[in-house]
Design a protein around this motif. Structure first.
Motif, PDB file in Angstrom:
ATOM      1  N   ASP A 148       0.828  -1.202   0.000  1.00 12.30           N
ATOM      2  CA  ASP A 148       0.000   0.000   0.000  1.00 12.30           C
ATOM      3  C   ASP A 148       0.866   1.258   0.000  1.00 12.30           C
ATOM      4  O   ASP A 148       0.574   2.232  -0.713  1.00 12.30           O
ATOM      5  CB  ASP A 148      -0.921  -0.013   1.217  1.00 12.30           C
ATOM      6  CG  ASP A 148      -1.898   1.148   1.208  1.00 12.30           C
ATOM      7  OD1 ASP A 148      -2.709   1.226   0.263  1.00 12.30           O
ATOM      8  OD2 ASP A 148      -1.854   1.966   2.140  1.00 12.30           O
ATOM      9  N   PRO A 184       4.353   1.803  -9.508  1.00 13.35           N
ATOM     10  CA  PRO A 184       3.341   1.006 -10.217  1.00 13.35           C
ATOM     11  C   PRO A 184       3.230  -0.391  -9.630  1.00 13.35           C
ATOM     12  O   PRO A 184       4.180  -0.901  -9.023  1.00 13.35           O
ATOM     13  CB  PRO A 184       3.891   0.947 -11.648  1.00 13.35           C
ATOM     14  CG  PRO A 184       5.374   1.082 -11.477  1.00 13.35           C
ATOM     15  CD  PRO A 184       5.570   2.008 -10.309  1.00 13.35           C
ATOM     16  N   PRO A 185       2.082  -1.039  -9.778  1.00  9.85           N
ATOM     17  CA  PRO A 185       1.954  -2.432  -9.329  1.00  9.85           C
ATOM     18  C   PRO A 185       2.849  -3.338 -10.145  1.00  9.85           C
ATOM     19  O   PRO A 185       3.183  -3.048 -11.295  1.00  9.85           O
ATOM     20  CB  PRO A 185       0.471  -2.742  -9.566  1.00  9.85           C
ATOM     21  CG  PRO A 185       0.014  -1.744 -10.565  1.00  9.85           C
ATOM     22  CD  PRO A 185       0.849  -0.525 -10.376  1.00  9.85           C
ATOM     23  N   LYS A 188       3.840   1.516  -1.232  1.00 11.83           N
ATOM     24  CA  LYS A 188       4.426   1.655  -2.569  1.00 11.83           C
ATOM     25  C   LYS A 188       3.429   2.284  -3.543  1.00 11.83           C
ATOM     26  O   LYS A 188       3.773   3.154  -4.343  1.00 11.83           O
ATOM     27  CB  LYS A 188       4.881   0.285  -3.082  1.00 11.83           C
ATOM     28  CG  LYS A 188       6.166  -0.230  -2.457  1.00 11.83           C
ATOM     29  CD  LYS A 188       6.493  -1.617  -2.996  1.00 11.83           C
ATOM     30  CE  LYS A 188       7.830  -2.110  -2.477  1.00 11.83           C
ATOM     31  NZ  LYS A 188       8.958  -1.399  -3.114  1.00 11.83           N
ATOM     32  N   ARG A 189       2.152   1.837  -3.479  1.00 13.22           N
ATOM     33  CA  ARG A 189       1.161   2.395  -4.390  1.00 13.22           C
ATOM     34  C   ARG A 189       0.898   3.873  -4.057  1.00 13.22           C
ATOM     35  O   ARG A 189       0.757   4.703  -4.944  1.00 13.22           O
ATOM     36  CB  ARG A 189      -0.157   1.615  -4.282  1.00 13.22           C
ATOM     37  CG  ARG A 189      -0.107   0.152  -4.629  1.00 13.22           C
ATOM     38  CD  ARG A 189       0.206  -0.131  -6.089  1.00 13.22           C
ATOM     39  NE  ARG A 189       1.650  -0.145  -6.341  1.00 13.22           N
ATOM     40  CZ  ARG A 189       2.456  -1.158  -6.011  1.00 13.22           C
ATOM     41  NH1 ARG A 189       1.968  -2.236  -5.444  1.00 13.22           N
ATOM     42  NH2 ARG A 189       3.746  -1.096  -6.282  1.00 13.22           N
ATOM     43  N   THR A 190       0.849   4.199  -2.758  1.00 16.08           N
ATOM     44  CA  THR A 190       0.607   5.581  -2.343  1.00 16.08           C
ATOM     45  C   THR A 190       1.726   6.504  -2.806  1.00 16.08           C
ATOM     46  O   THR A 190       1.486   7.673  -3.144  1.00 16.08           O
ATOM     47  CB  THR A 190       0.459   5.658  -0.812  1.00 16.08           C
ATOM     48  OG1 THR A 190      -0.623   4.812  -0.411  1.00 16.08           O
ATOM     49  CG2 THR A 190       0.189   7.078  -0.348  1.00 16.08           C
ATOM     50  N   ASP A 195       2.977  -8.142  -6.443  1.00 19.33           N
ATOM     51  CA  ASP A 195       1.802  -8.050  -5.584  1.00 19.33           C
ATOM     52  C   ASP A 195       0.986  -9.340  -5.484  1.00 19.33           C
ATOM     53  O   ASP A 195       0.404  -9.609  -4.418  1.00 19.33           O
ATOM     54  CB  ASP A 195       0.902  -6.920  -6.082  1.00 19.33           C
ATOM     55  CG  ASP A 195       1.604  -5.565  -6.038  1.00 19.33           C
ATOM     56  OD1 ASP A 195       2.714  -5.488  -5.483  1.00 19.33           O
ATOM     57  OD2 ASP A 195       1.042  -4.594  -6.572  1.00 19.33           O
TER      58      ASP A 195
END
Length: 285
Positions: free
Chosen positions: A245, A253-254, A247-249, A262
């Motif tokens: 989370d 990128p996923p 990393k995404r915030t 992920d």
């Protein structure tokens, strides 16, 4: 980079895994035939590990036999298993010839722990018991134990460098928890707990990070039935999700791959909720 021969047959770095996934989604005669060719051409691979070598295509053959009951897959599995066992040395290890180097490794993805796990899928009970007993002895000889904590080096007679699924105690636990000496099992599990989650340099990933360590503790819970290990696994699983989370915030990128992305974290989270310890692909589809 010098890749092994045959280059395209491997489970994780070649076509075998792709063909296996494709067949699972849409069973097809031509896909099965192509996969069988890859399994058989990998019998003599000098990679001797799960990513490229015969251990990986053993997993593919065993999975196809489970799905289809077709004896051709059992026959192909035994052909590879017999060749792989014949190349095992007196120390219970294999010599990998990979990327232009030779090595003898202990761990999951590149070494004896993963190879033995692949070999036990269809071995007869007596042969399996012998292999596991001998491998447990090898892990007892190679463990580094200090202050009630245990870890393993990447290769014999070296100090441990990592605490990851791919190298170190988590991978040994994930592959060998069912037959390790219990005192050694618990000493390795305590180290995983005391070390805690991985930091930013590695992060949540399955192969090298927090999610893989959580799976190791799920295996210890499965072996012992002690829910303390399930609780510790869940804490690591939650931390891995928080790492994703963050990393995404932060705008990263996923990463849509199992071992380093992920999806592996999602699988660990689901299995932590269910108290399930079936390692993806290696224990079953």
């Amino acid at each position: 980079m010098q890749t092994p021969t045959p280059r395209d047959a491997g489970l994780l770095n070649g076509e075998a895994g792709i063909l296996l996934l494709a067949w699972s989604l849409a069973p097809d005669h031509d896909l099965a035939e192509a996969l069988l060719v890859r399994v058989r051409e990998n019998v003599a691979s000098e990679a001797e590990e799960l990513m490229w070598g015969a251990p990986g295509t053993l997993v593919a053959a065993a999975t196809m036999f489970d799905w289809t009951g077709d004896e051709r897959w059992r026959d192909a599995w035994h052909e590879s298993a017999e060749a792989l066992l014949a190349r095992r040395d007196g120390d219970g290890l294999w010599t990998q010839r990979l990327y232009g180097e030779e090595s003898r490794k202990l761990g999951s993805v590149h070494g004896a722990a993963g190879n033995v796990q692949a070999l036990t899928r269809l071995l007869e009970p007596e042969a399996r018991a012998t292999l596991e007993r001998e491998t447990a002895g090898m892990f007892a000889r190679t463990a580094v134990v200090e202050d009630g904590l245990a870890n393993w080096p990447d290769a014999p007679r070296r100090p441990p460098e990592f605490l990851r699924w791919c190298s170190g105690a988590p991978g040994i636990l994930a592959c060998a928890a069912g037959y390790l000496d219990e005192d050694l099992l618990l000493a390795a599990a305590r180290l995983v707990v005391e070390a805690g989650p991985h930091g930013k340099g590695v992060g949540p990933m399955f192969c090298c990070g927090t999610a893989g360590n959580a799976y190791a503790l799920l295996k210890v819970f499965e072996r012992t039935g002690d829910e303390r290990w399930l609780e510790h696994a869940r804490r690591l699983g939650v931390h891995a999700m928080e790492q994703v989370d963050r990393k995404r915030t932060s705008g990263a990128p996923p990463w849509h791959v199992l071992w380093q992305g992920d999806p592996g974290v999602a699988l660990v989270a689901a299995d932590c909720l269910e108290g399930r310890a079936a390692f993806p692909l290696l224990d079953g589809w």
